[in-house]
Design a protein around this motif. Structure first.
Motif, PDB file in Angstrom:
ATOM      1  N   LYS A 132     -47.191  15.033  -8.730  1.00  0.00           N
ATOM      2  CA  LYS A 132     -47.512  13.717  -9.294  1.00  0.00           C
ATOM      3  C   LYS A 132     -46.350  13.256 -10.163  1.00  0.00           C
ATOM      4  N   PHE A 133     -46.165  11.928 -10.204  1.00  0.00           N
ATOM      5  CA  PHE A 133     -45.135  11.326 -11.035  1.00  0.00           C
ATOM      6  C   PHE A 133     -45.726  10.153 -11.793  1.00  0.00           C
ATOM      7  N   LYS A 134     -45.227   9.924 -12.969  1.00  0.00           N
ATOM      8  CA  LYS A 134     -45.589   8.744 -13.757  1.00  0.00           C
ATOM      9  C   LYS A 134     -44.292   8.179 -14.314  1.00  0.00           C
ATOM     10  N   ILE A 135     -43.948   6.958 -13.894  1.00  0.00           N
ATOM     11  CA  ILE A 135     -42.659   6.379 -14.287  1.00  0.00           C
ATOM     12  C   ILE A 135     -42.813   4.932 -14.702  1.00  0.00           C
ATOM     13  N   GLU A 136     -41.765   4.440 -15.349  1.00  0.00           N
ATOM     14  CA  GLU A 136     -41.662   3.018 -15.658  1.00  0.00           C
ATOM     15  C   GLU A 136     -40.230   2.573 -15.398  1.00  0.00           C
ATOM     16  N   ILE A 137     -40.102   1.459 -14.682  1.00  0.00           N
ATOM     17  CA  ILE A 137     -38.792   0.889 -14.373  1.00  0.00           C
ATOM     18  C   ILE A 137     -38.588  -0.333 -15.248  1.00  0.00           C
ATOM     19  N   THR A 138     -37.436  -0.388 -15.897  1.00  0.00           N
ATOM     20  CA  THR A 138     -37.089  -1.548 -16.725  1.00  0.00           C
ATOM     21  C   THR A 138     -35.668  -1.979 -16.379  1.00  0.00           C
ATOM     22  N   PHE A 139     -35.334  -3.194 -16.799  1.00  0.00           N
ATOM     23  CA  PHE A 139     -33.967  -3.677 -16.634  1.00  0.00           C
ATOM     24  C   PHE A 139     -33.375  -3.859 -18.023  1.00  0.00           C
ATOM     25  N   ASP A 140     -32.281  -3.169 -18.295  1.00  0.00           N
ATOM     26  CA  ASP A 140     -31.608  -3.241 -19.585  1.00  0.00           C
ATOM     27  C   ASP A 140     -30.504  -4.293 -19.502  1.00  0.00           C
ATOM     28  N   GLU A 141     -30.714  -5.415 -20.176  1.00  0.00           N
ATOM     29  CA  GLU A 141     -29.746  -6.511 -20.094  1.00  0.00           C
ATOM     30  C   GLU A 141     -28.416  -6.176 -20.751  1.00  0.00           C
ATOM     31  N   SER A 142     -28.436  -5.314 -21.780  1.00  0.00           N
ATOM     32  CA  SER A 142     -27.179  -4.986 -22.461  1.00  0.00           C
ATOM     33  C   SER A 142     -26.228  -4.201 -21.555  1.00  0.00           C
TER      34      SER A 142
END
Length: 147
Positions: A84-94
């Motif tokens: 099992k996996f639990k992840i979060e994808i974000t975009f870092d503007e910096s």
């Protein structure tokens, strides 16, 4: 069950996967589970420990490659397998990069319990696709692994 979201497509020499998720995060999680299930029967892997995993990429395809490659390396080098996996994808503007943070749940490989089905040589960019359908709230990922 995740296997309803993973299709193993016909390919002459390699493994070709198509993954369906309701979100990008879910599709990435199922992509990793599909990868593990190529090598080991994911149903026999217990969730004994959580291991943090971080990946990054300039584009979503780079992020997917880095994510899957890290999981493969953990299986091959550290002998850790996940169910099992639990992840979060974000975009870092910096940094102008996609970031993936999360963890995998699993255990160390035990050869008396976990039979190796096939060894994976590597993840490939060939035919890698990430399709995000806003109208149906579905993300489809396709990728090939070199066996």
């Amino acid at each position: 069950m995740f296997l309803d979201s993973v299709e193993y497509l016909d390919h002459m020499t390699d493994a070709y996967l198509r993954i369906r998720g309701q979100t990008m995060n879910e599709a990435f999680e199922y992509s990793a589970m599909g990868l593990v299930n190529i090598m080991y029967d994911i149903e026999n892997i217990e969730k004994k420990q959580q291991i943090p995993i971080f990946a990054e990429g300039d584009e979503l395809e780079n992020l997917l490659f880095d994510w899957l490659d890290k999981i493969l390396l953990m299986m091959l080098i550290d002998k850790v397998i996940f169910s099992k996996f639990k992840i979060e994808i974000t975009f870092d503007e910096s940094s102008n990069r996609y970031l993936l943070t999360g963890y995998g749940e699993g255990e160390l490989v035990d050869i008396s319990k976990h039979e190796l089905k096939v060894e994976i040589k590597g993840i490939t960019y060939h035919e890698m696709k990430i399709l995000n359908y806003k109208d149906t709230n579905e993300t489809i990922i396709e990728y090939i692994v070199d066996l």
